[in-house]
Design a protein around this motif. Structure first.
Motif, PDB file in Angstrom:
ATOM      1  N   VAL A 176       0.858  -1.183   0.000  1.00 26.35           N
ATOM      2  CA  VAL A 176       0.000   0.000   0.000  1.00 26.35           C
ATOM      3  C   VAL A 176       0.895   1.234   0.000  1.00 26.35           C
ATOM      4  CG1 VAL A 176      -1.754   1.270   1.270  1.00 26.35           C
ATOM      5  CG2 VAL A 176      -1.766  -1.243   1.277  1.00 26.35           C
ATOM      6  N   PRO A 177       0.695   2.101  -0.959  1.00 23.89           N
ATOM      7  CA  PRO A 177       1.536   3.296  -0.994  1.00 23.89           C
ATOM      8  C   PRO A 177       1.414   4.088   0.309  1.00 23.89           C
ATOM      9  CG  PRO A 177       0.235   3.083  -3.004  1.00 23.89           C
ATOM     10  CD  PRO A 177      -0.289   2.064  -2.029  1.00 23.89           C
ATOM     11  N   VAL A 178       2.551   4.430   0.841  1.00 20.50           N
ATOM     12  CA  VAL A 178       2.582   5.212   2.074  1.00 20.50           C
ATOM     13  C   VAL A 178       2.598   6.686   1.704  1.00 20.50           C
ATOM     14  CG1 VAL A 178       3.874   5.723   4.168  1.00 20.50           C
ATOM     15  CG2 VAL A 178       3.821   3.385   3.263  1.00 20.50           C
ATOM     16  N   ALA A 179       1.635   7.378   2.244  1.00 20.57           N
ATOM     17  CA  ALA A 179       1.560   8.807   1.949  1.00 20.57           C
ATOM     18  C   ALA A 179       2.804   9.507   2.472  1.00 20.57           C
ATOM     19  CB  ALA A 179       0.305   9.413   2.582  1.00 20.57           C
ATOM     20  N   GLN A 180       3.456  10.217   1.603  1.00 21.91           N
ATOM     21  CA  GLN A 180       4.642  10.960   1.998  1.00 21.91           C
ATOM     22  C   GLN A 180       4.227  12.230   2.735  1.00 21.91           C
ATOM     23  OE1 GLN A 180       7.775   9.890   1.610  1.00 21.91           O
ATOM     24  NE2 GLN A 180       6.918   8.005   0.740  1.00 21.91           N
ATOM     25  N   PRO A 181       4.905  12.494   3.838  1.00 24.20           N
ATOM     26  CA  PRO A 181       4.557  13.724   4.557  1.00 24.20           C
ATOM     27  C   PRO A 181       4.796  14.947   3.682  1.00 24.20           C
ATOM     28  CG  PRO A 181       6.631  12.809   5.357  1.00 24.20           C
ATOM     29  CD  PRO A 181       6.035  11.778   4.448  1.00 24.20           C
ATOM     30  N   ALA A 182       3.914  15.871   3.810  1.00 20.70           N
ATOM     31  CA  ALA A 182       4.073  17.101   3.038  1.00 20.70           C
ATOM     32  C   ALA A 182       5.357  17.802   3.461  1.00 20.70           C
ATOM     33  CB  ALA A 182       2.875  18.020   3.271  1.00 20.70           C
ATOM     34  N   PRO A 183       6.099  18.286   2.506  1.00 20.88           N
ATOM     35  CA  PRO A 183       7.341  18.983   2.859  1.00 20.88           C
ATOM     36  C   PRO A 183       7.066  20.197   3.750  1.00 20.88           C
ATOM     37  CG  PRO A 183       6.734  19.409   0.578  1.00 20.88           C
ATOM     38  CD  PRO A 183       5.819  18.336   1.077  1.00 20.88           C
ATOM     39  N   ALA A 184       7.957  20.383   4.697  1.00 17.80           N
ATOM     40  CA  ALA A 184       7.805  21.523   5.598  1.00 17.80           C
ATOM     41  C   ALA A 184       7.832  22.812   4.786  1.00 17.80           C
ATOM     42  CB  ALA A 184       8.934  21.540   6.633  1.00 17.80           C
ATOM     43  N   PRO A 185       6.941  23.720   5.079  1.00 16.17           N
ATOM     44  CA  PRO A 185       6.932  24.972   4.311  1.00 16.17           C
ATOM     45  C   PRO A 185       8.243  25.722   4.463  1.00 16.17           C
ATOM     46  CG  PRO A 185       5.553  25.139   6.283  1.00 16.17           C
ATOM     47  CD  PRO A 185       5.937  23.699   6.145  1.00 16.17           C
ATOM     48  N   VAL A 186       8.723  26.213   3.373  1.00 13.29           N
ATOM     49  CA  VAL A 186       9.963  26.977   3.399  1.00 13.29           C
ATOM     50  C   VAL A 186       9.648  28.369   3.955  1.00 13.29           C
ATOM     51  CG1 VAL A 186      11.823  27.948   2.000  1.00 13.29           C
ATOM     52  CG2 VAL A 186      10.822  25.720   1.415  1.00 13.29           C
TER      53      VAL A 186
END
Length: 342
Positions: free
Chosen positions: A199-209
């Motif tokens: 099951v594809p693991v949702a990648q955490p959203a990149p921290a906002p720059v």
């Protein structure tokens, strides 16, 4: 059909050429299967004084088992056992019997996709066979070719529909009959492994720059905020600062750093002007705190007559000089931070 094996070989080669990718599971390359179907013999050639005899429908049942290894998306190697059924034969004495045909085969399987789950395939190979009857037998090798469709039910199971043609089984001088065989069969295969796709693991959203620091700067007229030579805010000054406070609050001051710089003109001694500029900056800071701006983010400094805006070198009367130097009497508020919005 005069040369059925040649025709099958030609079609099989043509089917194998575009085989680039298909739905087979190569994560676990081994598979096993079985098949059952209708077997019949063609192009029959009998020994001298031999002839055909009755062949029942039960004699025409063919079956087999196979094992395969999927090398890549389009090619597999299969080996297996085939029971090709029986063919009625009559010997020179008029006795009737059955010739039995069976063999071990090895073939290459070439596949090409039709849909996401359906593949067309061709097999090319050889069969080591035994033909036996009337107490005689013949062992030999014969070329074979097959065309089929395979439907991938899931990652473990598939089913196939296939026509296999084997050329020149038997020898008239040994077992009394040489024939070609066609086997139309329905099969099923089990592919080892076949664990569910991860099951594809949702990648955490990149921290906002963080945005580049922004600056709000307010340059205030000192004569509007204070009376001459005074550090006490007047009503007009408080009203102007109240407007600035609202802008700073809207910009989330807890994420900002606020610097207040007080300046005077050059009239008077340096010590007096330095003291006055610090007191004026402190008064502005106290007002901001009283309006809800955190004191922890406020710094207040005085710079006296430093960094003048105007010089007024040629102005002699004191009243005119005070008026000319008015731009130098000022308070500058700078709010710096990620959340600051102009």
């Amino acid at each position: 059909m005069k040369h059925p094996l040649r025709s099958l070989l030609a079609v099989a080669v043509a089917a194998a050429l575009p085989a680039i990718v298909h739905a087979a599971n190569v994560d676990e390359p081994w598979y096993v299967g079985g098949k059952v179907g209708w077997s019949d013999f063609y192009s029959k050639d009998y020994a001298k004084d031999f002839g055909s005899a009755d062949t029942s429908n039960g004699d025409k049942v063919g079956a087999g088992a196979f094992v395969g290894y999927q090398f890549n998306d389009w090619f597999a190697l299969e080996g297996g056992y085939d029971w090709l059924g029986k063919e009625g034969i009559r010997n020179a004495l008029g006795e009737e019997g059955k010739q039995r045909f069976q063999g071990i085969q090895l073939s290459g399987k070439f596949s090409t996709p039709v849909t996401d789950k359906l593949d067309a395939y061709a097999r090319l190979g050889v069969m080591g066979y035994r033909a036996s009857g009337f107490g005689d037998k013949h062992d030999g090798a014969a070329p074979l070719a097959a065309l089929g469709l395979e439907y991938n039910i899931d990652r473990n199971w598939s089913t196939r529909f296939e026509y296999q043609y084997t050329n020149h089984l038997g020898k008239t001088g040994d077992n009394g009959l040489r024939a070609d065989n066609g086997l139309l069969s329905l099969g099923v295969a089990y592919h080892f492994g076949g664990a569910p796709a991860p099951v594809p693991v949702a990648q955490p959203a990149p921290a906002p720059v963080p945005a580049a620091p922004q600056v709000m700067e307010f340059k205030l007229n000192g004569d509007v905020l204070f009376a001459f030579n005074s550090a006490k805010l007047n009503d007009a000054g408080q009203a102007e600062l109240a407007t600035i406070v609202q802008q700073i609050k809207t910009a989330q001051p807890q994420q900002a750093a606020i610097n207040i710089a007080g300046y005077t003109d050059r009239i008077g001694s340096d010590a007096y002007n330095m003291k006055l500029s610090k007191e004026r900056a402190a008064s502005v800071g106290d007002f901001l705190v009283s309006q809800g701006i955190p004191a922890s983010i406020i710094t207040a400094e005085g710079f006296g007559k430093a960094d003048p805006v105007v010089a007024c070198d040629n102005v002699a009367p004191r009243a005119e000089l005070i008026k000319c130097l008015q731009p130098n009497r000022r308070v500058v508020i700078r709010a710096v931070g990620q959340a600051v919005q102009q």
